[in-house]
Design an enzyme around this catalytic site. Structure first.
Site, short mmCIF file in Angstrom:
data_model
loop_
_atom_site.label_atom_id
_atom_site.label_comp_id
_atom_site.label_asym_id
_atom_site.label_seq_id
_atom_site.Cartn_x
_atom_site.Cartn_y
_atom_site.Cartn_z
N THR A 1 40.89 -20.07 4.85
CA THR A 1 41.60 -19.35 3.79
C THR A 1 42.40 -20.29 2.88
O THR A 1 42.46 -20.07 1.66
CB THR A 1 42.53 -18.28 4.41
OG1 THR A 1 41.70 -17.29 5.01
CG2 THR A 1 43.40 -17.60 3.37
N ASP B 1 38.13 -17.63 15.19
CA ASP B 1 37.77 -18.93 14.60
C ASP B 1 36.48 -19.48 15.22
O ASP B 1 35.70 -20.16 14.55
CB ASP B 1 38.87 -19.97 14.84
CG ASP B 1 40.20 -19.59 14.24
OD1 ASP B 1 40.22 -19.16 13.07
OD2 ASP B 1 41.24 -19.75 14.92
N GLU C 1 40.60 -10.68 12.52
CA GLU C 1 41.85 -11.42 12.31
C GLU C 1 42.94 -10.61 11.62
O GLU C 1 44.09 -10.61 12.07
CB GLU C 1 41.61 -12.71 11.52
CG GLU C 1 42.93 -13.44 11.30
CD GLU C 1 42.81 -14.83 10.72
OE1 GLU C 1 41.72 -15.21 10.25
OE2 GLU C 1 43.83 -15.54 10.74
N ASP D 1 36.07 -13.12 11.60
CA ASP D 1 37.00 -13.83 10.72
C ASP D 1 36.49 -13.59 9.30
O ASP D 1 35.46 -14.14 8.90
CB ASP D 1 37.03 -15.34 11.05
CG ASP D 1 38.26 -15.99 10.44
OD1 ASP D 1 38.76 -15.46 9.44
OD2 ASP D 1 38.69 -17.03 10.96
N ILE E 1 37.58 -14.46 6.38
CA ILE E 1 37.47 -15.76 5.69
C ILE E 1 37.97 -16.81 6.67
O ILE E 1 39.12 -16.77 7.09
CB ILE E 1 38.34 -15.87 4.42
CG1 ILE E 1 38.03 -14.78 3.40
CG2 ILE E 1 38.15 -17.26 3.78
CD1 ILE E 1 38.85 -14.88 2.11
N ASP E 2 37.12 -17.72 7.06
CA ASP E 2 37.60 -18.86 7.82
C ASP E 2 37.69 -20.02 6.83
O ASP E 2 36.70 -20.37 6.18
CB ASP E 2 36.67 -19.22 8.98
CG ASP E 2 37.30 -20.29 9.86
OD1 ASP E 2 38.44 -20.10 10.31
OD2 ASP E 2 36.66 -21.34 10.06
C1 IPD Z 1 41.92 -21.74 10.26
C2 IPD Z 1 40.78 -22.71 10.02
C3 IPD Z 1 41.26 -24.13 10.21
C4 IPD Z 1 41.86 -24.35 11.58
C5 IPD Z 1 42.97 -23.35 11.84
C6 IPD Z 1 42.45 -21.91 11.65
P1 IPD Z 1 41.90 -19.48 8.82
O1 IPD Z 1 41.47 -20.40 10.11
O2 IPD Z 1 39.71 -22.46 10.90
O3 IPD Z 1 40.20 -25.05 10.08
O4 IPD Z 1 42.38 -25.65 11.63
O5 IPD Z 1 43.39 -23.52 13.18
O6 IPD Z 1 43.50 -21.01 11.85
O7 IPD Z 1 43.37 -19.26 8.90
O8 IPD Z 1 41.48 -20.20 7.61
O9 IPD Z 1 41.11 -18.23 9.09
CA CA Z 2 40.02 -18.72 11.06
CA CA Z 3 40.77 -16.15 8.54
#
Ligand code: IPD
Ligand code: CA
Ligand code: CA
Length: 261
Positions: free
Chosen positions: A86, A209, A65, A81, A83-84
């Site tokens: 964030t 994601d 990412e 990813d 950190i998913d």
């Molecule tokens: C997000 C998370 C979130 C989702 C967003 C993503 P991130 O990823 O997965 O649950 O609703 O569409 O972008 O930005 O925390 O890596």
């Molecule tokens: Ca993510």
């Molecule tokens: Ca992320």
């Protein structure tokens, strides 16, 4: 060796998350949109993950990412990813994880999702099932949407479109169907795989994601498609993941075919 490295890389990234969690001096900046955050922990997690992968497989392709693509002439592609979740992470909410999927010849073959804050390590291998902390997991048995527990996510920039995120959300809420919003698509998918949710949908996801999580759902016996019911590709935005039993009905709900009142 591949899965061993995957586990090692995921654990290394997660250790960084733990190190930076609730740090008052955490450096946070914004990407496009209003609240699309990136923190120094995202970059630090990515860095250690890359180090582990490169040590074992210096010639593998990487898509991550925060760094984008590191193109290599390889049949293997790591989709990361760091950190998913964030926004959760930056607010001290322990619903976030490291998520890594591995493709071979364009097919997802391994996935790992680890939330170190609640100690849940999900692992999947194509054709060999999905596990949580080493124990096999399965999707739920619910067979109708009316009695299901769902989860969704919303994009950082609002999508004003027919059958958009709020329209779909409203349909379920008007019928009294619980729809949760955890803030981590990778965890949402793993929780479908573990049978905690019966279905998850989101309108705008990126490959990192969903790469690991969609394999998790499939390997736990569930189904993952786009909003038209086509086989899921993480390189397009729409994702519907269910226990399989409510899938066709969910497709109707998302397309607005069912009566709304
Ligand atoms: C997000 C998370 C979130 C989702 C967003 C993503 P991130 O990823 O997965 O649950 O609703 O569409 O972008 O930005 O925390 O890596
Ligand atoms: Ca993510
Ligand atoms: Ca992320």
């Amino acid at each position: 060796m591949l899965q061993e490295t995957l586990i090692k890389a995921t654990r290394a990234g997660a250790a960084v998350l733990q190190q930076f969690f609730n740090n008052k001096d955490l450096a946070i900046s914004n990407k496009e949109g209003v609240n699309n955050l990136v923190t120094e922990a995202d970059h630090a997690s990515e860095k250690v993950i890359f180090e582990v992968i490169r040590e074992a497989f210096p010639d593998h392709y990487i898509l991550s990412e925060e760094s984008g693509e590191i193109i290599q002439d390889s049949t293997y592609k790591w989709i990361i990813d760091p950190i998913d979740g964030t926004v959760n992470f930056a607010n001290g909410i322990p619903i976030c994880c490291v998520s890594i999927g591995i493709e071979k010849d364009g097919k997802m073959i391994h996935g790992a999702v680890y939330n170190p804050f609640i100690g849940e390590f999900f692992l999947a291998e194509k054709g060999k099932g999905a596990t949580l902390n080493g124990d096999p997991i399965w999707v739920s048995e619910k067979s109708d949407v009316a009695s299901s527990c769902l989860v969704t996510g919303f994009p950082y920039t609002y999508l004003d479109m027919p059958n958009g995120p709020l329209e779909c959300f409203e349909r379920f809420i008007r019928k009294g169907i619980p729809v949760r919003r955890l803030g981590s698509a990778a965890i949402d998918l793993c929780w479908v795989a573990a049978g905690r949710f019966d279905g998850f949908y989101e309108h705008k996801l990126q490959a990192w994601d969903s790469a690991a999580g969609f394999l998790m759902v499939e390997e736990a016996g569930g189904k993952v498609t786009d909003f038209k019911g086509n086989y899921y590709s993480p390189y397009q935005p729409h994702l519907l993941a269910t226990n399989g039993k409510i899938h066709d009905e969910m497709l109707q709900w998302l397309s607005g075919e069912l009566p709304v009142k």
